[in-house]
Design a protein around this motif. Structure first.
Motif, PDB file in Angstrom:
ATOM      1  N   LYS A   1       3.490  -1.084   2.203  1.00 34.73           N
ATOM      2  CA  LYS A   1       2.358  -1.974   2.499  1.00 34.73           C
ATOM      3  C   LYS A   1       1.327  -1.933   1.376  1.00 34.73           C
ATOM      4  CE  LYS A   1      -1.150  -3.326   5.775  1.00 34.73           C
ATOM      5  NZ  LYS A   1      -1.774  -3.164   7.102  1.00 34.73           N
ATOM      6  N   LEU A   2       1.132  -0.758   0.793  1.00 31.04           N
ATOM      7  CA  LEU A   2       0.160  -0.606  -0.292  1.00 31.04           C
ATOM      8  C   LEU A   2       0.429  -1.577  -1.437  1.00 31.04           C
ATOM      9  CD1 LEU A   2      -2.123   1.617  -1.262  1.00 31.04           C
ATOM     10  CD2 LEU A   2      -0.272   2.290  -2.798  1.00 31.04           C
ATOM     11  N   ALA A   3       1.712  -1.839  -1.715  1.00 27.18           N
ATOM     12  CA  ALA A   3       2.080  -2.699  -2.842  1.00 27.18           C
ATOM     13  C   ALA A   3       2.246  -4.157  -2.454  1.00 27.18           C
ATOM     14  CB  ALA A   3       3.393  -2.199  -3.464  1.00 27.18           C
ATOM     15  N   THR A   4       2.287  -4.449  -1.162  1.00 30.35           N
ATOM     16  CA  THR A   4       2.647  -5.793  -0.734  1.00 30.35           C
ATOM     17  C   THR A   4       1.652  -6.857  -1.182  1.00 30.35           C
ATOM     18  OG1 THR A   4       3.871  -4.974   1.178  1.00 30.35           O
ATOM     19  CG2 THR A   4       3.120  -7.245   1.265  1.00 30.35           C
ATOM     20  N   VAL A   5       0.384  -6.705  -0.829  1.00 32.04           N
ATOM     21  CA  VAL A   5      -0.605  -7.743  -1.148  1.00 32.04           C
ATOM     22  C   VAL A   5      -0.940  -7.793  -2.638  1.00 32.04           C
ATOM     23  CG1 VAL A   5      -2.972  -8.525  -0.771  1.00 32.04           C
ATOM     24  CG2 VAL A   5      -1.567  -7.814   1.170  1.00 32.04           C
ATOM     25  N   PRO A   6      -1.303  -6.651  -3.257  1.00 29.12           N
ATOM     26  CA  PRO A   6      -1.724  -6.732  -4.663  1.00 29.12           C
ATOM     27  C   PRO A   6      -0.607  -7.021  -5.651  1.00 29.12           C
ATOM     28  CG  PRO A   6      -1.677  -4.447  -3.949  1.00 29.12           C
ATOM     29  CD  PRO A   6      -1.442  -5.286  -2.724  1.00 29.12           C
ATOM     30  N   LEU A   7       0.647  -6.763  -5.279  1.00 28.21           N
ATOM     31  CA  LEU A   7       1.743  -6.929  -6.224  1.00 28.21           C
ATOM     32  C   LEU A   7       2.752  -7.991  -5.768  1.00 28.21           C
ATOM     33  CD1 LEU A   7       3.030  -5.903  -8.868  1.00 28.21           C
ATOM     34  CD2 LEU A   7       4.243  -4.190  -7.512  1.00 28.21           C
ATOM     35  N   PHE A   8       3.411  -7.767  -4.659  1.00 30.40           N
ATOM     36  CA  PHE A   8       4.504  -8.649  -4.250  1.00 30.40           C
ATOM     37  C   PHE A   8       4.032 -10.048  -3.860  1.00 30.40           C
ATOM     38  CE2 PHE A   8       6.419  -4.434  -2.725  1.00 30.40           C
ATOM     39  CZ  PHE A   8       6.934  -4.178  -3.975  1.00 30.40           C
TER      40      PHE A   8
ATOM     41  N   PHE B   1      12.533  -3.409  -7.154  1.00 32.04           N
ATOM     42  CA  PHE B   1      11.544  -2.396  -6.793  1.00 32.04           C
ATOM     43  C   PHE B   1      12.072  -1.441  -5.736  1.00 32.04           C
ATOM     44  CE2 PHE B   1       9.280  -6.069  -8.386  1.00 32.04           C
ATOM     45  CZ  PHE B   1       8.329  -5.511  -9.233  1.00 32.04           C
ATOM     46  N   PHE B   2      11.866  -0.156  -5.999  1.00 30.01           N
ATOM     47  CA  PHE B   2      12.215   0.922  -5.073  1.00 30.01           C
ATOM     48  C   PHE B   2      10.978   1.805  -4.910  1.00 30.01           C
ATOM     49  CE2 PHE B   2      15.910  -0.591  -7.313  1.00 30.01           C
ATOM     50  CZ  PHE B   2      16.848  -0.746  -6.313  1.00 30.01           C
ATOM     51  N   TRP B   3      11.130   2.899  -4.171  1.00 27.45           N
ATOM     52  CA  TRP B   3       9.998   3.799  -3.966  1.00 27.45           C
ATOM     53  C   TRP B   3      10.378   5.232  -4.303  1.00 27.45           C
ATOM     54  CZ3 TRP B   3       9.899  -0.909  -2.141  1.00 27.45           C
ATOM     55  CH2 TRP B   3       8.659  -1.563  -2.100  1.00 27.45           C
ATOM     56  N   GLY B   4       9.434   5.922  -4.951  1.00 24.38           N
ATOM     57  CA  GLY B   4       9.629   7.345  -5.213  1.00 24.38           C
ATOM     58  C   GLY B   4       9.574   8.139  -3.920  1.00 24.38           C
ATOM     59  N   ASP B   5       8.736   7.691  -3.000  1.00 19.44           N
ATOM     60  CA  ASP B   5       8.706   8.294  -1.677  1.00 19.44           C
ATOM     61  C   ASP B   5       8.069   7.322  -0.700  1.00 19.44           C
ATOM     62  OD1 ASP B   5       6.034   8.551  -2.624  1.00 19.44           O
ATOM     63  OD2 ASP B   5       5.687  10.229  -1.263  1.00 19.44           O
ATOM     64  N   GLU B   6       8.311   7.573   0.564  1.00 21.65           N
ATOM     65  CA  GLU B   6       7.742   6.745   1.622  1.00 21.65           C
ATOM     66  C   GLU B   6       7.482   7.608   2.840  1.00 21.65           C
ATOM     67  OE1 GLU B   6       5.785   4.686   2.819  1.00 21.65           O
ATOM     68  OE2 GLU B   6       6.843   2.813   2.313  1.00 21.65           O
ATOM     69  N   ARG B   7       6.389   7.323   3.525  1.00 22.63           N
ATOM     70  CA  ARG B   7       6.077   8.018   4.766  1.00 22.63           C
ATOM     71  C   ARG B   7       6.898   7.408   5.904  1.00 22.63           C
ATOM     72  NH1 ARG B   7       0.532   7.812   2.935  1.00 22.63           N
ATOM     73  NH2 ARG B   7       0.316   9.434   1.349  1.00 22.63           N
ATOM     74  N   MET B   8       7.273   8.226   6.874  1.00 18.53           N
ATOM     75  CA  MET B   8       8.042   7.740   8.017  1.00 18.53           C
ATOM     76  C   MET B   8       7.095   7.069   9.013  1.00 18.53           C
ATOM     77  SD  MET B   8      11.297   8.034   7.717  1.00 18.53           S
ATOM     78  CE  MET B   8      11.818   7.859   9.428  1.00 18.53           C
ATOM     79  N   VAL B   9       6.610   5.911   8.604  1.00 20.44           N
ATOM     80  CA  VAL B   9       5.728   5.094   9.432  1.00 20.44           C
ATOM     81  C   VAL B   9       6.238   3.653   9.353  1.00 20.44           C
ATOM     82  CG1 VAL B   9       3.713   6.584   9.091  1.00 20.44           C
ATOM     83  CG2 VAL B   9       4.151   4.700   7.488  1.00 20.44           C
ATOM     84  N   PRO B  10       5.852   2.780  10.275  1.00 21.70           N
ATOM     85  CA  PRO B  10       6.263   1.384  10.189  1.00 21.70           C
ATOM     86  C   PRO B  10       5.766   0.737   8.899  1.00 21.70           C
ATOM     87  CG  PRO B  10       5.365   1.880  12.360  1.00 21.70           C
ATOM     88  CD  PRO B  10       5.078   3.072  11.500  1.00 21.70           C
ATOM     89  N   PRO B  11       6.466  -0.280   8.395  1.00 19.54           N
ATOM     90  CA  PRO B  11       6.061  -0.924   7.134  1.00 19.54           C
ATOM     91  C   PRO B  11       4.692  -1.598   7.194  1.00 19.54           C
ATOM     92  CG  PRO B  11       7.820  -2.165   8.219  1.00 19.54           C
ATOM     93  CD  PRO B  11       7.705  -0.860   8.936  1.00 19.54           C
TER      94      PRO B  11
END
Length: 201
Positions: free
Chosen positions: A84-91, A66-76
C-alpha cells in the motif's frame, strides 16, 4: 563486491538524488529482458517513490517488474502494508500495469504467500547457480536496530537459511512478516540501502 557510501544533507536530498539515479538506470537499461526491482517500506522509501514519480514519465517503466524485500502479514489495504505504501505515490502515479506488480499475497496465508512470492520472483528474474533470483536492484531501508528487509540482528536462522522468501517474527508489531533472505540480497546486481535521521546513526 564494491561498496559506495554517499552522504546527503537531509532526507529530501537523499530521496531526490536516489530517484534521479534510479531513473537514469532505467533509461539506460537494455530492453531485452525485464528489469526487476525489490521495493522496501518505511519513511525514506515512501519519499523516494514520490520523488521518482515526479521525474519519470508514464510508459517508461513498461518492462519493469516490482517485488518486495519484505512484507508484513496484513491485508494489502492495511496502513502497515509495504504494498500500500507504494501504491499511490508510485504505481497509480505512473499508471503501472498490475501485471508488473508482484505483491506478496498476505491474505492467502503464510505458506501460500511464501510459495507464491518465490514462484513469481524466480519466474521473472534470472537465477544464479544456487537457484537464487538475480534482481537488478533491491531497495532497503534500515531500522534503528540495524535490521534490513525483515532480517533482524542475531537471527541465526536467517544467516543459515537458503530460502528465497521465508516467514519471520519481528520484535515490533505487526510482528509476522515475509522477507527475502540474505542469499537473495547477495545475489542482486545492486542493493541500495537508504537510511536517514539521528536514530539510524
Amino acid at each position: 563486491m564494491s561498496h559506495i557510501l554517499q552522504h546527503f544533507s537531509d532526507s529530501a536530498s537523499l530521496a531526490e538524488a536516489v530517484a534521479k539515479r534510479w531513473h537514469e538506470a532505467l533509461v539506460q537499461r537494455g530492453t531485452g529482458r525485464p528489469f526487476t526491482v525489490a521495493l522496501s517500506g518505511g519513511r525514506t522509501p515512501k519519499a523516494l517513490y514520490k520523488a521518482f514519480a515526479s521525474i519519470a514519465e508514464v510508459g517508461q517503466l513498461d518492462n519493469v517488474h516490482f517485488f518486495w524485500g519484505d512484507e508484513r502479514m496484513v491485508p494489502p489495504s492495511d496502513e502497515d502494508s509495504n504494498y500500500k505504501l507504494a501504491t499511490v505515490p508510485l504505481f497509480l502515479a505512473l499508471k503501472i500495469s498490475e501485471t508488473q506488480i508482484h505483491r506478496v499475497l498476505t491474505e492467502r496465508g503464510e505458506e501460500f504467500a511464501v510459495k507464491q512470492a518465490k514462484s513469481e520472483i524466480c519466474r521473472m528474474a534470472e537465477l544464479n547457480a544456487s537457484g537464487q533470483p538475480v534482481l537488478d536492484l533491491v531497495f532497503l531501508g534500515m531500522g534503528e536496530d540495524g535490521h534490513v528487509a525483515s532480517l533482524f540482528p542475531d537471527d541465526q536462522e536467517a544467516i543459515e537459511s537458503q530460502a528465497v522468501y521465508r516467514v519471520v517474527t519481528g520484535p515490533n508489531p505487526p510482528s509476522l512478516r515475509i522477507t527475502l533472505g540474505y542469499p537473495a540480497l547477495a545475489a542482486a546486481r545492486e542493493v541500495w540501502v537508504l537510511a536517514s535521521g539521528e536514530g539510524k546513526k
